[in-house]
Design an enzyme around this catalytic site. Structure first.
Site, PDB file in Angstrom:
ATOM      1  NE  ARG A 199      -3.012   0.788   3.157  1.00  0.00           N
ATOM      2  CZ  ARG A 199      -3.946   0.755   4.109  1.00  0.00           C
ATOM      3  NH1 ARG A 199      -3.613   0.988   5.366  1.00  0.00           N
ATOM      4  NH2 ARG A 199      -5.192   0.510   3.822  1.00  0.00           N
TER       5      ARG A 199
ATOM      6  NE  ARG B 265       5.926  -4.128  10.786  1.00  0.00           N
ATOM      7  CZ  ARG B 265       5.547  -5.345  11.194  1.00  0.00           C
ATOM      8  NH1 ARG B 265       6.108  -6.426  10.680  1.00  0.00           N
ATOM      9  NH2 ARG B 265       4.624  -5.474  12.115  1.00  0.00           N
TER      10      ARG B 265
ATOM     11  CD  GLU C  80       6.909  -5.369  15.093  1.00  0.00           C
ATOM     12  OE1 GLU C  80       7.743  -6.243  15.411  1.00  0.00           O
ATOM     13  OE2 GLU C  80       5.766  -5.631  14.736  1.00  0.00           O
TER      14      GLU C  80
HETATM   15  N1  LIG Z   1      -5.836  -1.360  20.442  1.00  0.00           N
HETATM   16  C1  LIG Z   1      -6.097  -2.116  19.364  1.00  0.00           C
HETATM   17  N2  LIG Z   1      -7.169  -1.868  18.587  1.00  0.00           N
HETATM   18  C2  LIG Z   1      -7.462  -2.638  17.503  1.00  0.00           C
HETATM   19  N3  LIG Z   1      -6.723  -3.705  17.121  1.00  0.00           N
HETATM   20  C3  LIG Z   1      -5.640  -4.008  17.873  1.00  0.00           C
HETATM   21  C4  LIG Z   1      -5.255  -3.240  19.014  1.00  0.00           C
HETATM   22  N4  LIG Z   1      -4.145  -3.781  19.547  1.00  0.00           N
HETATM   23  C5  LIG Z   1      -3.840  -4.836  18.770  1.00  0.00           C
HETATM   24  N5  LIG Z   1      -4.735  -4.983  17.763  1.00  0.00           N
HETATM   25  C6  LIG Z   1      -4.728  -6.021  16.723  1.00  0.00           C
HETATM   26  O1  LIG Z   1      -3.885  -7.081  17.169  1.00  0.00           O
HETATM   27  C7  LIG Z   1      -2.732  -7.207  16.350  1.00  0.00           C
HETATM   28  C8  LIG Z   1      -1.501  -7.515  17.214  1.00  0.00           C
HETATM   29  O2  LIG Z   1      -1.262  -6.483  18.139  1.00  0.00           O
HETATM   30  P1  LIG Z   1       0.136  -5.724  18.214  1.00  0.00           P
HETATM   31  O3  LIG Z   1       0.000  -4.633  19.208  1.00  0.00           O
HETATM   32  O4  LIG Z   1       0.576  -5.332  16.844  1.00  0.00           O
HETATM   33  O5  LIG Z   1       1.110  -6.825  18.845  1.00  0.00           O
HETATM   34  P2  LIG Z   1       2.151  -7.867  18.223  1.00  0.00           P
HETATM   35  O6  LIG Z   1       3.469  -7.444  18.761  1.00  0.00           O
HETATM   36  O7  LIG Z   1       1.712  -9.180  18.734  1.00  0.00           O
HETATM   37  O8  LIG Z   1       2.104  -7.715  16.708  1.00  0.00           O
HETATM   38  C9  LIG Z   1      -2.657  -5.911  15.574  1.00  0.00           C
HETATM   39  O9  LIG Z   1      -2.045  -6.111  14.301  1.00  0.00           O
HETATM   40  C10 LIG Z   1      -4.145  -5.494  15.433  1.00  0.00           C
HETATM   41  O10 LIG Z   1      -4.775  -6.159  14.349  1.00  0.00           O
HETATM   42 MG   LIG Z   2       1.952  -6.115  15.484  1.00  0.00          MG
END
Ligand SMILES: Nc1ncnc2c1ncn2[C@@H]1O[C@H](COP(=O)(O)OP(=O)(O)O)[C@@H](O)[C@H]1O
Ligand SMILES: [Mg+2]
Length: 295
Positions: free
Chosen positions: A218, A246, A268
């Site tokens: 994207r 990232r 990240e």
């Molecule tokens: N506050 C939030 N609101 C909506 N979706 C969330 C939220 N936190 C996490 N997610 C969903 O969960 C996924 C994983 O959470 P993330 O914080 O990216 O942790 P990880 O380190 O496991 O990738 C995200 O890609 C998103 O789709």
């Molecule tokens: Mg994530």
């Protein structure tokens, strides 16, 4: 000949499909790259000119061992200080304090009352502050408060810090999650990631290490790019130049006038998928960023 290790985990001894694109791109620059398992005691890390952290996705649960490995494995990128910082999402608090837009987040360390962290929230997400691949992240409806408290308590019982965030609906009914990939200090490309807590049972797309992500290339909006650039500048100021980073952003809480400006979900700097194959020249740009370190 210059020799680079691409650090991975036991489950992926030959790296994942995307990171298998790195070695050929380095080879074109006269640099030999070999996958090596980070916790394999037989690997002589100091024999490499550079160790690049890649698919080390099995470290949650033994983060201290992972960081100790990185600190003692010779020349490691990203540098050990950046790895320590990025593997605990409590950094979101620091970014917020620095005035950067992040997902509103509260933390409940073991011994702290998770109820306090949930106060005033409707639909919400509880997840561990150290975690990858969405493992341990769960979404709760406003009516599931007791379950949310119990999940936070279970994380705390494991000695983990629980994080609580509002569930930001824009991940599914708005622009969604955008991962901004920086290589050699510049924004290289971006991808869209489908919602991972969107209601389907996690088992339908889990494979043990991480939830399988639905990903598409994207073009970031100006606002997404601007947030990414600000955060990238902040981490560069803090840790020095980084060959890769990232920064994941999602639409923020909607204001009364409908604004849902992007906020940072994650920074990240350790083992992010870089989605190199989604971008023409992606593997080559990453190889060039690594080669620049090797002079
Ligand atoms: N506050 C939030 N609101 C909506 N979706 C969330 C939220 N936190 C996490 N997610 C969903 O969960 C996924 C994983 O959470 P993330 O914080 O990216 O942790 P990880 O380190 O496991 O990738 C995200 O890609 C998103 O789709
Ligand atoms: Mg994530």
């Amino acid at each position: 000949m210059t020799h680079v290790a691409l650090a991975t985990c036991r489950e992926l001894p030959q790296l994942d499909d995307d990171d298998r694109l790195i070695a050929p791109a380095l080879a074109a620059l006269g640099i030999e790259a070999t996958p090596a398992i980070w916790d394999d005691p037989a690997v002589v890390w100091h024999a490499f000119d550079l160790v690049v952290v890649r698919n080390t996705w099995d470290y949650p649960g033994r983060r201290e061992a992972f960081l100790a490995w990185a600190a003692g494995a010779g020349r490691v990128v990203n540098p050990a200080a950046a790895l320590a910082w990025t593997t605990d999402k409590r950094y979101l608090g620091e970014l917020a304090a620095a005035g950067l837009p992040v997902v509103p987040t509260r933390f409940a360390a073991p011994g702290e009352d998770p109820e306090t962290a949930l106060e005033g929230l409707g639909e919400l997400v509880v997840k561990p502050s150290v975690g990858v691949g969405s493992i341990g992240a769960r979404r709760f409806a406003a009516s599931e408060r007791a379950d949310a408290v119990a999940h936070a308590g279970a994380l705390q019982g494991d000695g983990r810090v629980a994080m609580v965030q509002p569930y930001l609906r824009g991940v599914e009914d708005g622009r969604g999650e955008t991962a901004l990939i920086f290589l050699g200090g510049e924004l290289s490309h971006a991808i869209h990631k489908g919602p991972l807590l969107g209601g389907e049972p996690a088992e339908t797309f889990a494979d043990g290490l991480y939830l399988l992500e639905r990903v598409a290339s994207r073009r970031p909006t100006d606002a997404e790019r601007a947030v990414g650039e600000r955060v990238h500048a902040w981490v560069t100021e803090r840790f020095g130049a980084l060959p890769y980073a990232r920064i994941d952003v999602i639409p923020g809480p909607r204001t009364p006038d409908g604004d849902d400006a992007p906020v940072v979900l994650e920074v990240e700097l350790a083992e992010p998928s870089l989605f190199l194959g989604t971008s023409a020249g992606g593997p080559e740009r990453f190889a060039a960023a690594l080669a620049a370190l090797l002079g």
